[in-house]
Design an enzyme around this catalytic site. Structure first.
Site, PDB file in Angstrom:
ATOM      1  N   SER A 246       0.826  -1.198   0.000  1.00  0.00           N
ATOM      2  CA  SER A 246       0.000   0.000   0.000  1.00  0.00           C
ATOM      3  C   SER A 246       0.863   1.252   0.000  1.00  0.00           C
ATOM      4  O   SER A 246       2.033   1.214   0.370  1.00  0.00           O
ATOM      5  CB  SER A 246      -0.874   0.022   1.252  1.00  0.00           C
ATOM      6  OG  SER A 246      -0.038   0.222   2.378  1.00  0.00           O
ATOM      7  N   LYS A 247       0.241   2.326  -0.413  1.00  0.00           N
ATOM      8  CA  LYS A 247       0.953   3.597  -0.456  1.00  0.00           C
ATOM      9  C   LYS A 247       1.415   4.000   0.953  1.00  0.00           C
ATOM     10  O   LYS A 247       2.527   4.454   1.151  1.00  0.00           O
ATOM     11  CB  LYS A 247       0.029   4.661  -1.024  1.00  0.00           C
ATOM     12  CG  LYS A 247       0.712   5.994  -1.034  1.00  0.00           C
ATOM     13  CD  LYS A 247      -0.116   7.083  -1.607  1.00  0.00           C
ATOM     14  CE  LYS A 247       0.733   8.352  -1.590  1.00  0.00           C
ATOM     15  NZ  LYS A 247       0.007   9.538  -1.895  1.00  0.00           N
ATOM     16  N   ARG A 248       0.515   3.798   1.902  1.00  0.00           N
ATOM     17  CA  ARG A 248       0.813   4.219   3.262  1.00  0.00           C
ATOM     18  C   ARG A 248       2.068   3.521   3.794  1.00  0.00           C
ATOM     19  O   ARG A 248       2.935   4.129   4.384  1.00  0.00           O
ATOM     20  CB  ARG A 248      -0.396   3.903   4.153  1.00  0.00           C
ATOM     21  CG  ARG A 248      -0.435   4.608   5.478  1.00  0.00           C
ATOM     22  CD  ARG A 248      -1.773   4.383   6.161  1.00  0.00           C
ATOM     23  NE  ARG A 248      -2.182   2.973   6.164  1.00  0.00           N
ATOM     24  CZ  ARG A 248      -1.695   2.055   6.983  1.00  0.00           C
ATOM     25  NH1 ARG A 248      -0.802   2.371   7.887  1.00  0.00           N
ATOM     26  NH2 ARG A 248      -2.117   0.806   6.912  1.00  0.00           N
TER      27      ARG A 248
END
Ligand code: GLU
Length: 494
Positions: A246-248
């Protein structure tokens, strides 16, 4: 036979994620394989989170990857009246109902269930409200949601997942779920089905994170008298710590544009992504587009989650080393003319491009790319590691500078002398350039390697590379002479 119709329906709330790109690839491959169509639908009903920038990013990413769609892009917001009509149809047929329970009432019931350690599901308070009561509540202006009325049946409802086999749930395990919010806005679960029915979608290939929706969507298809499409849920892609990428957590490495900027060849990324969750059944890894279209099948999508081999903070690689290996493979083997087109923007960005590389100097340019590509990993390497081939202004790496130049003071004398001899040669070619270097080494009673390695550093700034004399001839006599004569400047810096 009915035409197969597939769709890629991204929500434009961020950039094109490599997981999304893989979904698009699978749908595209299957559409191509079956001679069907791919429909691009932008699911932009979440007005707060959808952005024009994201839509553009998704379109650019798909285009860069070479995923062509046959219809669309359609925008979900253009079909809001269809979604509302479907909700009305379900109400009219008694397959949905208005629910006036307040948030407070529902929260209180949920808390009780939690305290009793039982699973909470809507208890059907409004399921059988008499018509007069509904009219009375509405006249009083009470807000309501619309819930789907899960059939009151024994047994199970299910579907045959092409990847996971038969998936089912007991009717009595499924709560009467909300299909329209109290604001009057239909929910994703319904809109998605209504659009897929209108777009006559026959196959839905999507991530297994959507499985929680699928059984409820099957109920909606049935209630709307529409055929249920074939579903294939793909495995998730996890990192080495088993977390969803994920980006996070992982930042930009999950974005397709990151690979474009870092000099990936689009097909190398596509080929790599397809193998994250699918295999041909033998060991084949590198496929041309046509081969992959032929080989692709839903049945060979893996059940198990796939691993994205990446650890944050790993200094050596900026993404999964396997992705880089795929890029190297294509970069080193693809037709050189195609590679040249891809290298051009990277040279341009560094001010290294010369228009003549596409005309008078084309032959030289293609030869040079072919000579240097064997050690390169990404397209950015041509402008960075390969800079000395395109400019006299290039950096000299620390390691070869120390090892091959500074340790041998004599090079200050030998290399300019060699430059004089190169200047005097009738013909500067592989043999004459090598002979002159070896003769010089013999005269001064030094190992040829001292001259050759010193020369490599001075001429390319690098420790390793293609054969030295190939390099000299490619870089050209004039530039080579200039760099050899300049050797002294390298001692001054340190
Ligand atoms: N808009 C949804 C998403 O991006 C589509 C889900 C689906 O494929 O049905 O996750």
């Amino acid at each position: 036979m009915t035409e197969t119709r597939l769709r890629f329906p991204p929500s434009p709330t961020g950039y094109l994620h490599i997981g999304g790109a893989r979904t698009a690839l699978y749908n595209w491959l299957y559409a191509k394989k079956t001679g069907g169509k791919l429909i691009l639908r932008i699911e932009d009903t979440d007005a707060e989170r959808s952005t024009q920038e994201s839509i553009q990013g998704i379109l650019d990413g798909l285009e860069w990857l070479g995923i062509e769609w046959d219809e669309g892009p359609y925008f979900q917001t253009e079909f809001e009246s269809d979604h509302e009509a479907a909700a009305q149809k379900l109400l009219d047929k008694g397959k949905a109902y208005k629910c006036f329970c307040t948030k407070e009432e529902l929260d209180a019931k949920r808390e009780i269930a939690q305290a009793n350690k039982t699973t909470y599901g809507y208890d059907g308070t409004c399921r059988n409200l008499p018509a007069e009561k509904v009219a009375e509540n509405e006249a009083a202006g009470l807000p309501f949601v619309i819930r789907f009325k899960v059939p009151d049946k024994e047994g199970t409802i299910g579907y045959d997942d092409k990847v996971l086999g038969h998936i089912k749930a007991h009717y009595n395990e499924i709560e009467d779920f909300v299909i329209v919010r109290s604001t009057g806005k239909p929910l994703y679960l319904l809109c998605n089905v209504v659009d897929d029915i209108r777009d006559r979608i026959t196959h839905i290939i999507r991530g297994s994170d959507h499985m929680t929706n699928t059984i409820r969507q099957v109920l909606l298809y049935e209630a709307l008298d529409a055929p249920v499409p074939v579903f294939a849920h793909m495995p998730l892609t996890l990192d080495l710590n088993k977390a969803k990428i994920s980006k996070r957590k992982h930042g930009e490495i999950v974005a397709v544009h990151f690979y474009k900027e870092h000099g990936f060849i689009p097909w190398a990324l596509s080929n790599f992504l397809v193998l994250l969750g699918w295999s041909s059944g033998d060991d084949t890894e590198f496929f041309s587009k046509e081969e992959l279209i032929q080989a692709f099948s839903l049945e060979r999508i893996n059940k198990a989650n796939s691993t994205f081999n990446y650890r944050q903070g790993d200094a050596k690689f900026f993404t999964d080393p396997k992705a880089i290996a795929f890029n190297e493979h294509y970069l080193r083997t693809m037709p050189i003319e195609e590679l040249a087109v891809m290298v051009q923007p990277f040279l341009e960005a560094e001010g290294l491009w010369d228009d003549a590389y596409a005309t008078d100097k084309k032959e030289w340019f293609l030869h040079t790319l072919d000579l240097i590509r064997d050690r390169f990993h990404t397209l950015t390497d041509f402008a960075a590691l390969g800079r000395a081939y395109f400019s006299n202004d290039f950096p000299v790496e620390e390691k070869p500078l120390k090892k091959n130049v500074l340790k041998h003071e004599g090079l200050k004398e030998w290399l300019p002398l060699l430059a004089d001899r190169y200047e005097a040669l009738d013909d500067f070619n592989l043999e004459t350039a090598e002979q002159a270097a070896r003769d010089l080494a013999t005269e001064f009673d030094i190992k040829p390697g001292v001259i050759i390695n010193g020369m490599r550093t001075v001429v390319t700034g690098q420790l390793a590379g293609p054969s030295m004399f190939d390099i000299l001839v490619t870089i050209g006599r004039e530039n080579v002479i200039r760099r050899l004569r300049d050797v002294e400047t390298l001692y001054k810096v340190k």
